[in-house]
Design a protein around this motif. Sequence first.
Motif, PDB file in Angstrom:
ATOM      1  N   VAL A 168       0.847  -1.194   0.000  1.00  0.00           N
ATOM      2  CA  VAL A 168       0.000   0.000   0.000  1.00  0.00           C
ATOM      3  C   VAL A 168       0.881   1.243   0.000  1.00  0.00           C
ATOM      4  O   VAL A 168       1.858   1.332   0.736  1.00  0.00           O
ATOM      5  N   GLU A 169       0.523   2.171  -0.857  1.00  0.00           N
ATOM      6  CA  GLU A 169       1.275   3.423  -0.936  1.00  0.00           C
ATOM      7  C   GLU A 169       0.479   4.484  -0.178  1.00  0.00           C
ATOM      8  O   GLU A 169      -0.740   4.605  -0.344  1.00  0.00           O
ATOM      9  N   SER A 170       1.175   5.228   0.667  1.00  0.00           N
ATOM     10  CA  SER A 170       0.464   6.138   1.564  1.00  0.00           C
ATOM     11  C   SER A 170       1.446   7.187   2.074  1.00  0.00           C
ATOM     12  O   SER A 170       2.654   7.081   1.834  1.00  0.00           O
ATOM     13  N   THR A 171       0.904   8.183   2.751  1.00  0.00           N
ATOM     14  CA  THR A 171       1.762   9.240   3.297  1.00  0.00           C
ATOM     15  C   THR A 171       1.383   9.517   4.751  1.00  0.00           C
ATOM     16  O   THR A 171       0.244   9.283   5.156  1.00  0.00           O
ATOM     17  N   ILE A 172       2.333  10.048   5.480  1.00  0.00           N
ATOM     18  CA  ILE A 172       2.068  10.444   6.870  1.00  0.00           C
ATOM     19  C   ILE A 172       1.103  11.636   6.861  1.00  0.00           C
ATOM     20  O   ILE A 172       1.268  12.572   6.077  1.00  0.00           O
ATOM     21  N   ASN A 173       0.128  11.579   7.701  1.00  0.00           N
ATOM     22  CA  ASN A 173      -0.927  12.609   7.830  1.00  0.00           C
ATOM     23  C   ASN A 173      -1.765  12.728   6.555  1.00  0.00           C
ATOM     24  O   ASN A 173      -2.542  13.664   6.412  1.00  0.00           O
ATOM     25  N   GLY A 174      -1.557  11.808   5.593  1.00  0.00           N
ATOM     26  CA  GLY A 174      -2.351  11.840   4.355  1.00  0.00           C
ATOM     27  C   GLY A 174      -2.022  13.023   3.456  1.00  0.00           C
ATOM     28  O   GLY A 174      -2.823  13.400   2.604  1.00  0.00           O
ATOM     29  N   ILE A 175      -0.821  13.610   3.613  1.00  0.00           N
ATOM     30  CA  ILE A 175      -0.511  14.766   2.755  1.00  0.00           C
ATOM     31  C   ILE A 175      -0.291  14.295   1.320  1.00  0.00           C
ATOM     32  O   ILE A 175       0.062  13.138   1.080  1.00  0.00           O
ATOM     33  N   GLY A 176      -0.516  15.182   0.366  1.00  0.00           N
ATOM     34  CA  GLY A 176      -0.314  14.814  -1.033  1.00  0.00           C
ATOM     35  C   GLY A 176      -1.068  15.742  -1.960  1.00  0.00           C
ATOM     36  O   GLY A 176      -1.743  16.668  -1.515  1.00  0.00           O
ATOM     37  N   GLU A 177      -0.932  15.485  -3.254  1.00  0.00           N
ATOM     38  CA  GLU A 177      -1.590  16.309  -4.282  1.00  0.00           C
ATOM     39  C   GLU A 177      -3.058  16.541  -3.938  1.00  0.00           C
ATOM     40  O   GLU A 177      -3.742  15.607  -3.509  1.00  0.00           O
ATOM     41  N   ARG A 178      -3.561  17.723  -4.173  1.00  0.00           N
ATOM     42  CA  ARG A 178      -4.981  18.089  -3.967  1.00  0.00           C
ATOM     43  C   ARG A 178      -5.465  17.683  -2.560  1.00  0.00           C
ATOM     44  O   ARG A 178      -4.973  18.195  -1.579  1.00  0.00           O
ATOM     45  N   ALA A 179      -6.424  16.722  -2.507  1.00  0.00           N
ATOM     46  CA  ALA A 179      -6.977  16.338  -1.201  1.00  0.00           C
ATOM     47  C   ALA A 179      -6.077  15.344  -0.472  1.00  0.00           C
ATOM     48  O   ALA A 179      -6.423  14.860   0.605  1.00  0.00           O
ATOM     49  N   GLY A 180      -4.936  15.032  -1.045  1.00  0.00           N
ATOM     50  CA  GLY A 180      -3.959  14.193  -0.358  1.00  0.00           C
ATOM     51  C   GLY A 180      -4.005  12.735  -0.783  1.00  0.00           C
ATOM     52  O   GLY A 180      -4.770  12.338  -1.672  1.00  0.00           O
ATOM     53  N   ASN A 181      -3.121  11.952  -0.133  1.00  0.00           N
ATOM     54  CA  ASN A 181      -3.020  10.506  -0.393  1.00  0.00           C
ATOM     55  C   ASN A 181      -3.650   9.761   0.782  1.00  0.00           C
ATOM     56  O   ASN A 181      -3.992  10.366   1.794  1.00  0.00           O
ATOM     57  N   ALA A 182      -3.738   8.463   0.662  1.00  0.00           N
ATOM     58  CA  ALA A 182      -4.219   7.638   1.780  1.00  0.00           C
ATOM     59  C   ALA A 182      -3.269   7.822   2.963  1.00  0.00           C
ATOM     60  O   ALA A 182      -2.047   7.824   2.783  1.00  0.00           O
ATOM     61  N   ALA A 183      -3.836   7.986   4.161  1.00  0.00           N
ATOM     62  CA  ALA A 183      -3.008   8.249   5.345  1.00  0.00           C
ATOM     63  C   ALA A 183      -2.442   6.943   5.886  1.00  0.00           C
ATOM     64  O   ALA A 183      -3.194   6.028   6.236  1.00  0.00           O
ATOM     65  N   LEU A 184      -1.124   6.897   5.978  1.00  0.00           N
ATOM     66  CA  LEU A 184      -0.431   5.679   6.431  1.00  0.00           C
ATOM     67  C   LEU A 184      -0.924   5.254   7.818  1.00  0.00           C
ATOM     68  O   LEU A 184      -1.207   4.084   8.059  1.00  0.00           O
ATOM     69  N   GLU A 185      -1.024   6.234   8.732  1.00  0.00           N
ATOM     70  CA  GLU A 185      -1.371   5.889  10.113  1.00  0.00           C
ATOM     71  C   GLU A 185      -2.772   5.298  10.215  1.00  0.00           C
ATOM     72  O   GLU A 185      -3.038   4.439  11.054  1.00  0.00           O
ATOM     73  N   GLU A 186      -3.672   5.735   9.320  1.00  0.00           N
ATOM     74  CA  GLU A 186      -5.042   5.207   9.371  1.00  0.00           C
ATOM     75  C   GLU A 186      -5.067   3.768   8.848  1.00  0.00           C
ATOM     76  O   GLU A 186      -5.748   2.903   9.406  1.00  0.00           O
ATOM     77  N   ILE A 187      -4.315   3.516   7.783  1.00  0.00           N
ATOM     78  CA  ILE A 187      -4.270   2.153   7.227  1.00  0.00           C
ATOM     79  C   ILE A 187      -3.648   1.200   8.255  1.00  0.00           C
ATOM     80  O   ILE A 187      -4.181   0.127   8.538  1.00  0.00           O
ATOM     81  N   ALA A 188      -2.510   1.629   8.833  1.00  0.00           N
ATOM     82  CA  ALA A 188      -1.809   0.744   9.770  1.00  0.00           C
ATOM     83  C   ALA A 188      -2.685   0.429  10.979  1.00  0.00           C
ATOM     84  O   ALA A 188      -2.767  -0.728  11.422  1.00  0.00           O
TER      85      ALA A 188
END
Length: 518
Positions: free
Chosen positions: A227-247
């Motif tokens: 799964v590809e994700s970012t901390i705090n869900g930051i990313g383009e436009r509305a962001g990416n999937a939040a790593l902490e929420e998935i984990a």
Amino acid sequence: MSSQNYVKIFDTTLRDGEQSPGCSMNLAEKLRVAEQLEALGVDIIEAGFAIASEGDFEAVQAVARQAKRATVASLARAATGDIDRAWAALKDAKNPRIHTFIATSPLHMRVKLEMEPEAVLEKIRASVSHARNLCPDVEWSAEDATRSDPDFLCRAVETAIRAGATTINLPDTVGYATPETYGAMFRDVISRVSNADQAIFSTHCHNDLGLAVANTLAAVAGGARQVESTINGIGERAGNAALEEIAMALRVRHDVMPFDTGVETREITRASRLVSAVTGFQVQPNKAIVGANAFAHESGIHQDGMLKDASTYEIMTPESVGLSESSLVMGKHSGRHAFRQKLEELGYKLGDNEFQDAFKRFKDLADAKKHVYDEDIIALVDDETMRDNQAIQFKELEIYCGSHGPQRAILTLEVDGEEQTVTTRGNGPVDAVFKAMRKIVPHDDAQLTLYEVHAVTEGTDAQATVSVVLAEDGRTVRGTGAHVDTMVASAKAYANALNKLIVKRGRSELPAVARTGN
Ligand code: KIV
Ligand code: ZN
């Protein structure tokens, strides 16, 4: 871990996260984040887009050299020059990965690439085999997979695997999918592509409809094992999937989603705070897992339940995500030894000079502020270590303000090693400080589009963290600064934004793909 149910965590905070409008991190910041990502236990760190600029190249190279365990990836378009540049940046990594992509949806192929589908297939074959000749670990992404024709997508995936791709990523680039359609897409592709068993399938979700995490989990149920994700869900436009929420979803609901990750969840809060400090993007209070209210209980009924048994209203403990009660650290009588211990407890490993600087600032803070909390120490250390090697350094500020304007600022900055002092008047102290900034470092085309103040802790003597956003020619940058004096924090934040603007100016604009391939 290699079990069938192990889900690899691919973190793209430093690449897709950094593509958030207003976000840019310098080398020292990226290295700090990468170090914390390893402590968090992610499997793959996407460190940047090596060809985007000299700064991006250096950052990917430095993260590649620093990483002790994690695989380090660089993004590359489907062009020889991109792939060679990615490899040049990655080759010193213990575990390098080239991540190459091209769009596969009819819309992107026609409008953006101006290529026929057959030519796109040929480009996939050529780019992936070139990457695989350089690096044994190659990820291929079908940009805009969720709006691609399913039959064409299957042909593209098969081509990529045949050319040597070891991971196949099917991104929801524009956040268009729903959990059902996204999960079904993975099932469909995995069952139809004859060589699907030779690659790991990966999810990559954007949050335009607020479905990024739900879509990611549906893809895992559909067969994805990265799964590809970012901390705090930051990313383009509305962001990416939040790593902490998935984990945490995979951990807390292991009963219905029996998948494992290597995430050390107690490192989540530290990672979230670090990314927030580095990017200046404050986490919304009601954000799942890492928001300030995620474990707060105010209503009487809830508090009563909590006192009797925390599980009445908490499905996970604050400790499981690394949140501890705000603890009173020390006061002005605390010594070096106690301070060093506290830093270690908070996850900081400072060199001798950095430690001496931090200790001096801690003493100054303890003189100004009655109670020094963990959050204060974090703000203080992050604020200073993020500023290493920046061209524009805040030095000193004096302000004259009150009910009789105009207010006045005397500001000293160090610019490229040389101190400069100016005096300015303004319509209020903030205006005076920011005019002084413009006087020392002219930047007529940049507009201030946001000025925000937050208190680090409670109380009137709390440190302030200030965020400012500057916009110039379609680029936006966000700077942050922390200090007990809000005006000093403002000057530091503005200087930080200017430094980031300089970095961003150096970044090249990239076309979708070089049509000739090189
Ligand atoms: O969103 C996207 O499609 C991407 C790819 C480049 C992986 O970020
Ligand atoms: Zn993306």
